[in-house]
Design a protein around this motif. Structure first.
Motif, PDB file in Angstrom:
ATOM      1  N   VAL A  63       0.842  -1.016  -0.091  1.00 12.70           N
ATOM      2  CA  VAL A  63       0.104  -0.204  -0.158  1.00 12.70           C
ATOM      3  C   VAL A  63       0.938   1.119  -0.003  1.00 12.70           C
ATOM      4  O   VAL A  63       1.950   1.392   0.850  1.00 12.70           O
ATOM      5  CB  VAL A  63      -1.003  -0.069   1.357  1.00 12.70           C
ATOM      6  CG1 VAL A  63      -1.737   1.294   1.328  1.00 12.70           C
ATOM      7  CG2 VAL A  63      -2.086  -1.209   1.217  1.00 12.70           C
ATOM      8  N   VAL A  64       0.642   2.166  -0.998  1.00  9.93           N
ATOM      9  CA  VAL A  64       1.530   3.262  -1.132  1.00  9.93           C
ATOM     10  C   VAL A  64       0.561   4.557  -0.842  1.00  9.93           C
ATOM     11  O   VAL A  64      -0.530   4.591  -1.360  1.00  9.93           O
ATOM     12  CB  VAL A  64       2.171   3.517  -2.415  1.00  9.93           C
ATOM     13  CG1 VAL A  64       3.179   2.280  -2.513  1.00  9.93           C
ATOM     14  CG2 VAL A  64       1.310   3.363  -3.504  1.00  9.93           C
ATOM     15  N   HIS A  65       1.192   5.691  -0.274  1.00 10.70           N
ATOM     16  CA  HIS A  65       0.714   6.940  -0.613  1.00 10.70           C
ATOM     17  C   HIS A  65       1.273   7.387  -1.756  1.00 10.70           C
ATOM     18  O   HIS A  65       2.572   7.606  -1.910  1.00 10.70           O
ATOM     19  CB  HIS A  65       1.115   7.844   0.691  1.00 10.70           C
ATOM     20  CG  HIS A  65       0.592   9.090   0.615  1.00 10.70           C
ATOM     21  ND1 HIS A  65      -0.553   9.476   1.223  1.00 10.70           N
ATOM     22  CD2 HIS A  65       1.374  10.419   0.202  1.00 10.70           C
ATOM     23  CE1 HIS A  65      -0.698  10.867   0.854  1.00 10.70           C
ATOM     24  NE2 HIS A  65       0.514  11.355   0.256  1.00 10.70           N
ATOM     25  N   THR A  66       0.385   7.817  -2.945  1.00 11.27           N
ATOM     26  CA  THR A  66       0.931   7.861  -4.138  1.00 11.27           C
ATOM     27  C   THR A  66       1.988   9.369  -4.065  1.00 11.27           C
ATOM     28  O   THR A  66       1.428  10.150  -3.584  1.00 11.27           O
ATOM     29  CB  THR A  66      -0.012   7.809  -5.447  1.00 11.27           C
ATOM     30  OG1 THR A  66      -1.037   8.772  -4.948  1.00 11.27           O
ATOM     31  CG2 THR A  66      -0.580   6.354  -5.330  1.00 11.27           C
ATOM     32  N   ARG A  67       2.885   9.315  -5.331  1.00 15.32           N
ATOM     33  CA  ARG A  67       3.746  10.137  -5.435  1.00 15.32           C
ATOM     34  C   ARG A  67       3.045  11.388  -5.776  1.00 15.32           C
ATOM     35  O   ARG A  67       2.117  11.354  -6.819  1.00 15.32           O
ATOM     36  CB  ARG A  67       4.815   9.720  -6.572  1.00 15.32           C
ATOM     37  CG  ARG A  67       5.815  10.706  -6.931  1.00 15.32           C
ATOM     38  CD  ARG A  67       6.786  10.107  -7.707  1.00 15.32           C
ATOM     39  NE  ARG A  67       8.077  10.790  -8.278  1.00 15.32           N
ATOM     40  CZ  ARG A  67       8.986  10.259  -8.776  1.00 15.32           C
ATOM     41  NH1 ARG A  67       8.908   9.165  -9.353  1.00 15.32           N
ATOM     42  NH2 ARG A  67      10.129  11.116  -8.679  1.00 15.32           N
ATOM     43  N   SER A  68       3.244  12.502  -5.432  1.00 15.35           N
ATOM     44  CA  SER A  68       2.746  13.966  -5.735  1.00 15.35           C
ATOM     45  C   SER A  68       3.015  14.465  -6.987  1.00 15.35           C
ATOM     46  O   SER A  68       4.021  14.083  -7.516  1.00 15.35           O
ATOM     47  CB  SER A  68       3.044  15.075  -4.776  1.00 15.35           C
ATOM     48  OG  SER A  68       2.347  14.708  -3.494  1.00 15.35           O
ATOM     49  N   TYR A  69       2.230  14.914  -7.722  1.00 13.66           N
ATOM     50  CA  TYR A  69       2.227  15.278  -9.191  1.00 13.66           C
ATOM     51  C   TYR A  69       2.325  16.614  -9.261  1.00 13.66           C
ATOM     52  O   TYR A  69       1.507  17.389  -9.182  1.00 13.66           O
ATOM     53  CB  TYR A  69       0.948  14.913 -10.157  1.00 13.66           C
ATOM     54  CG  TYR A  69       1.254  15.100 -11.621  1.00 13.66           C
ATOM     55  CD1 TYR A  69       1.833  14.061 -12.304  1.00 13.66           C
ATOM     56  CD2 TYR A  69       0.859  15.910 -12.091  1.00 13.66           C
ATOM     57  CE1 TYR A  69       2.067  14.135 -13.662  1.00 13.66           C
ATOM     58  CE2 TYR A  69       1.173  16.273 -13.780  1.00 13.66           C
ATOM     59  CZ  TYR A  69       1.711  15.096 -14.360  1.00 13.66           C
ATOM     60  OH  TYR A  69       1.922  15.170 -15.742  1.00 13.66           O
ATOM     61  N   ASP A  70       3.359  17.326  -8.739  1.00 12.37           N
ATOM     62  CA  ASP A  70       3.669  18.890  -8.511  1.00 12.37           C
ATOM     63  C   ASP A  70       4.987  19.486  -9.231  1.00 12.37           C
ATOM     64  O   ASP A  70       5.778  18.529 -10.022  1.00 12.37           O
ATOM     65  CB  ASP A  70       3.854  18.860  -6.847  1.00 12.37           C
ATOM     66  CG  ASP A  70       4.659  18.015  -6.287  1.00 12.37           C
ATOM     67  OD1 ASP A  70       5.654  17.462  -6.910  1.00 12.37           O
ATOM     68  OD2 ASP A  70       4.678  17.879  -5.074  1.00 12.37           O
ATOM     69  N   GLN A  71       5.382  20.594  -8.803  1.00 13.44           N
ATOM     70  CA  GLN A  71       6.503  21.265  -9.264  1.00 13.44           C
ATOM     71  C   GLN A  71       7.851  20.307  -9.211  1.00 13.44           C
ATOM     72  O   GLN A  71       8.684  20.077 -10.027  1.00 13.44           O
ATOM     73  CB  GLN A  71       6.900  22.333  -8.715  1.00 13.44           C
ATOM     74  CG  GLN A  71       5.829  23.553  -8.983  1.00 13.44           C
ATOM     75  CD  GLN A  71       6.044  23.748 -10.652  1.00 13.44           C
ATOM     76  OE1 GLN A  71       6.987  23.733 -11.326  1.00 13.44           O
ATOM     77  NE2 GLN A  71       4.860  24.347 -11.053  1.00 13.44           N
ATOM     78  N   GLN A  72       8.011  19.506  -7.973  1.00  8.65           N
ATOM     79  CA  GLN A  72       9.165  18.907  -7.629  1.00  8.65           C
ATOM     80  C   GLN A  72       9.200  17.418  -8.652  1.00  8.65           C
ATOM     81  O   GLN A  72      10.152  17.342  -9.287  1.00  8.65           O
ATOM     82  CB  GLN A  72       9.192  18.161  -6.302  1.00  8.65           C
ATOM     83  CG  GLN A  72      10.345  17.604  -6.228  1.00  8.65           C
ATOM     84  CD  GLN A  72      10.504  16.936  -4.688  1.00  8.65           C
ATOM     85  OE1 GLN A  72       9.445  17.127  -3.719  1.00  8.65           O
ATOM     86  NE2 GLN A  72      11.682  16.363  -4.112  1.00  8.65           N
ATOM     87  N   PHE A  73       8.016  17.047  -9.091  1.00  5.88           N
ATOM     88  CA  PHE A  73       7.798  15.900 -10.008  1.00  5.88           C
ATOM     89  C   PHE A  73       8.099  16.595 -11.142  1.00  5.88           C
ATOM     90  O   PHE A  73       8.867  15.863 -12.064  1.00  5.88           O
ATOM     91  CB  PHE A  73       6.379  15.234  -9.914  1.00  5.88           C
ATOM     92  CG  PHE A  73       6.225  14.157 -10.965  1.00  5.88           C
ATOM     93  CD1 PHE A  73       6.797  12.919 -10.600  1.00  5.88           C
ATOM     94  CD2 PHE A  73       5.536  14.521 -11.991  1.00  5.88           C
ATOM     95  CE1 PHE A  73       6.632  11.974 -11.255  1.00  5.88           C
ATOM     96  CE2 PHE A  73       5.412  13.234 -13.029  1.00  5.88           C
ATOM     97  CZ  PHE A  73       5.899  12.144 -12.706  1.00  5.88           C
ATOM     98  N   TYR A  74       7.661  17.382 -11.639  1.00  4.13           N
ATOM     99  CA  TYR A  74       8.150  18.244 -13.160  1.00  4.13           C
ATOM    100  C   TYR A  74       9.509  18.115 -13.264  1.00  4.13           C
ATOM    101  O   TYR A  74      10.184  17.850 -14.320  1.00  4.13           O
ATOM    102  CB  TYR A  74       7.370  19.570 -13.241  1.00  4.13           C
ATOM    103  CG  TYR A  74       5.931  19.959 -13.025  1.00  4.13           C
ATOM    104  CD1 TYR A  74       5.217  18.446 -13.171  1.00  4.13           C
ATOM    105  CD2 TYR A  74       5.302  20.826 -12.774  1.00  4.13           C
ATOM    106  CE1 TYR A  74       3.812  19.003 -12.974  1.00  4.13           C
ATOM    107  CE2 TYR A  74       4.185  21.056 -12.649  1.00  4.13           C
ATOM    108  CZ  TYR A  74       3.240  19.940 -12.679  1.00  4.13           C
ATOM    109  OH  TYR A  74       1.916  20.023 -12.447  1.00  4.13           O
TER     110      TYR A  74
END
Length: 530
Positions: free
Chosen positions: A499-510
C-alpha cells in the motif's frame, strides 16, 4: 538500532502470522498495510500487516469496563490484561547473502518483529535512478519516507490495470506511470485521451492549484498530439501534430462490435453488417449509408431482413455528422502515427468536444486494430530474420476499459486479442476503469500488475482481486484505503503487494521528469508549448 514492536505468537504460511504488539497504543502507530520485518535466525521475513484485533486475558473485563473516572484501573488493565494482535502475511524471505526467496518456511515462536527500514525497502523494491533505468518510484509506504518502486521493464511485459471508484485519482496515478515510462524510455505510448487530461494540462482538486501539466508540457518533442478536434486543441495553446481524419473505408465490421451495447445493436444487425462487408468489402459502410429510401431493396438484394438493415442504418447514420469522417479516401493517418511510434515518440489521441462513448470506442478500435496489424507484420519480419530491428515496445492506454473488454466484446475486438497475447507482438494494454466487475474475468486474470485505489462495491473488489494469491488478506487491506492518494499495488512489476501513498504530481515531480529531456531546457519547452 532496531526497535522491536512485537513478537510472533502463532500462525501459518497460508493464513499468515499472529503478532502480539508490545505497545499499548499500537493501534495509533501500527496500521493495516504497514511493512514489518520478522527476524528469525539467518533469515528475515518481510511481511504486510493485514488486520488488527483487540484481545483481553480475561473475558470478564469486557463485561465490567472501567468508567472514565477510574483512570488508574484503566491504566492497570491496559498494562496487564489488554493487548493488540496483528495479522501479518509473510511475502518475501531474505537470507544472509541478501538473496530474495519465496516464503516456504516459518519463523519460530517469539521471533522479534521490527518495523521495516529504508535499506530493507530498497533491497526489496529497488531504487529509482539505477543504471538500467528500470525502477520508477510510485509512492511511499504508510508511515515511511522511503520510495516504493515498480519495475518498468516488467510492467511492459504484460498488460496492466489501474482501478478505483470515481474521484480516487486514477487519472493522476495513470499520468505518473506514463511519465515514468517516457522518462526512462521503456516503451512508446498510445494514449486515448477521452477528456483531454494527459496532453497539455488538466484540472486538479488540490487546494490552491487549478491545473497540472500534461505529458506534452513535460516532455516536449517526445510526445505528439493527434486531435479529432484541432480547434479545441489550439484553444488550449498547442497546435496538434496530426489532425485526424478518416474515410468510411477505414471502418471495419470488427470496429463496431464493441459498440453493440452503446448503440443497442441487436445481434442480427451485426450479422447484417457482415453480409454487407462480404459483398462490398471495404466499401460496406459507404454503401450502407448511401441507401437512404432504398433500404428495402438493398435488404432484398442481400437476402437480409429489412428491419435489421434499417436498424443498422439508423445507428450508424450518426457517423455522417462527424467532421473527421468523409466518404472520400484520405491520406493514411495511421502511417503517420506509426512513423512517430517508430521514433519512440509517444502519441496522445485527443477527442476535444467529440468525447462521447460512441466516438471514443469507434476511434480507439479503428486506430488500435491497424496499429496491431502493423506490429504483427514487424514482429514476423524480425523473427523471420528479414530485419535486425526489433520492434519497439508499445503500451496502449484506454479509459472506460469495461466497454472494450466486457465478456462479449473482449472475445471479438482487438483489445481482447491484445490482452490475451501477453505482449507476444510487443503490444500491451494499460486499462483504466472504475468498474472492473464489467471486465471479462479471463482478461482480468491476464493483467500482470494492478494499481488499485479505494473501492466499495463488493463485485468490483472481488473482480479486481481475481487470480491474486492471498486475495482475502488483500481485501482487508483494500477496504482500509483512504479516498485520495492511496493505492494497493500488486502483481508482476512489483516484488510484493504494498500500500502506497502515491507520489505527488507537482513542481518537484516536473523537475525530476524534465531533468533528462535532451537539448532543451524546461523554460524553452514551456515557451514552445505556450
Amino acid at each position: 538500532m532496531l526497535q522491536q514492536i512485537g513478537y510472533v505468537i502463532g500462525g501459518s504460511i497460508t493464513q499468515g502470522l499472529s503478532i502480539r504488539l508490545l505497545e499499548n497504543d499500537a493501534h495509533d502507530s501500527i496500521k493495516t498495510g504497514k511493512f514489518v520485518c520478522i527476524i528469525a535466525g539467518m533469515h528475515r521475513f518481510f511481511s504486510l500487516i493485514t488486520d488488527l484485533t483487540l484481545h483481553t486475558t480475561q473475558p470478564e473485563i469486557g463485561l465490567f469496563p472501567p468508567t472514565q473516572n477510574e483512570q488508574l484501573l484503566l491504566a492497570l488493565l491496559k498494562r496487564k490484561y489488554m493487548y493488540i494482535v496483528g495479522q501479518a502475511k509473510p511475502l518475501i524471505m531474505v537470507d544472509q547473502a541478501y538473496q530474495l526467496w519465496p516464503v516456504k518456511m516459518l519463523p519460530t515462536h517469539f521471533s522479534p518483529v521490527v518495523a521495516a527500514q529504508e535499506a530493507d525497502m530498497e533491497l526489496i523494491f529497488g531504487k529509482e535512478g539505477d543504471s538500467e533505468r528500470k525502477y520508477f518510484a510510485i509512492g511511499k509506504p504508510l508511515d515511511m519516507h522511503t520510495p516504493i518502486c515498480i519495475d518498468l521493464e516488467k510492467l511492459t511485459e504484460r498488460s496492466n490495470g489501474i482501478f478505483g471508484k470515481t474521484g480516487t485519482g486514477k487519472t493522476f496515478i495513470t499520468r505518473l506511470i506514463l511519465a515514468g515510462l517516457i522518462k526512462n524510455q521503456k516503451a512508446a505510448l498510445l494514449i486515448f485521451d477521452m477528456h483531454s487530461e494527459y496532453g497539455i494540462q488538466a484540472r486538479t482538486e488540490k487546494a490552491g492549484t487549478q491545473f497540472v501539466k500534461g505529458l506534452k508540457s513535460l516532455f516536449g518533442n517526445k510526445v505528439a498530439i493527434c486531435s479529432l478536434d484541432p480547434h479545441a486543441t489550439r484553444r488550449r495553446g498547442v497546435s496538434p501534430d496530426i489532425e485526424l481524419t478518416f474515410s468510411y473505408d477505414s471502418v471495419h465490421v470488427e470496429d463496431i462490435l464493441s459498440l453493440q451495447y452503446e448503440l443497442n445493436l441487436h445481434t442480427t444487425a451485426v450479422e447484417v453488417a457482415h453480409l454487407i462487408a462480404a459483398q462490398y468489402k471495404q466499401n460496406w459502410l459507404a454503401t450502407l449509408l448511401s441507401q437512404g429510401s432504398q433500404l428495402k431493396e438493398f435488404a432484398a438484394s442481400l437476402g437480409a431482413h429489412p428491419e435489421s438493415i434499417a436498424a443498422l442504418y439508423r445507428k450508424l447514420k450518426r457517423i455522417e455528422s462527424l467532421p473527421f469522417f468523409t466518404p472520400e479516401p484520405k491520406p493514411n493517418v495511421i502511417d503517420a502515427i506509426m512513423s512517430y511510434l517508430d521514433q519512440d515518440i509517444s502519441i496522445i489521441i485527443e477527442f476535444g468536444n467529440f468525447n462521447s462513448s460512441f466516438v471514443y470506442l469507434l476511434i480507439a478500435n479503428i486506430i488500435t486494430r491497424r496499429i496491431h496489424q502493423s506490429y504483427i507484420h514487424k514482429t514476423e519480419q524480425f523473427l523471420g530474420g528479414y530485419t535486425t530491428k526489433e520492434p519497439r515496445k508499445l503500451m496502449i492506454c484506454i479509459e472506460e476499459a469495461h466497454k472494450f473488454l466486457n465478456m462479449q466484446a473482449s472475445k471479438q475486438t482487438i483489445f481482447g486479442t491484445i490482452a490475451r497475447e501477453m505482449r507476444k507482438y510487443y503490444v500491451s494494454l494499460l486499462v483504466v476503469d472504475q468498474r472492473p466487475s464489467g471486465i471479462d474475468q479471463e482478461i482480468l486474470s491476464q493483467i500482470g500488475t494492478k494499481i488499485i485505489a479505494q473501492m466499495h462495491d463488493e463485485q468490483d473488489i472481488q473482480a479486481v482481486l481475481t487470480g491474486m494469491p492471498n486475495a482475502q488478506n488483500l481485501r482487508t487491506v483494500l477496504s482500509s484505503l483512504d479516498s485520495k492518494q492511496q493505492a494497493l499495488v500488486i502483481g508482476h512489476a512489483i516484488t510484493m503487494p504494498v500500500v502506497v501513498h502515491t507520489r505527488s504530481y507537482d513542481q518537484q515531480f516536473y523537475q525530476q521528469m524534465t531533468s533528462s529531456v535532451a537539448h532543451q531546457s524546461v523554460d524553452e519547452l514551456i515557451n514552445e508549448l505556450f
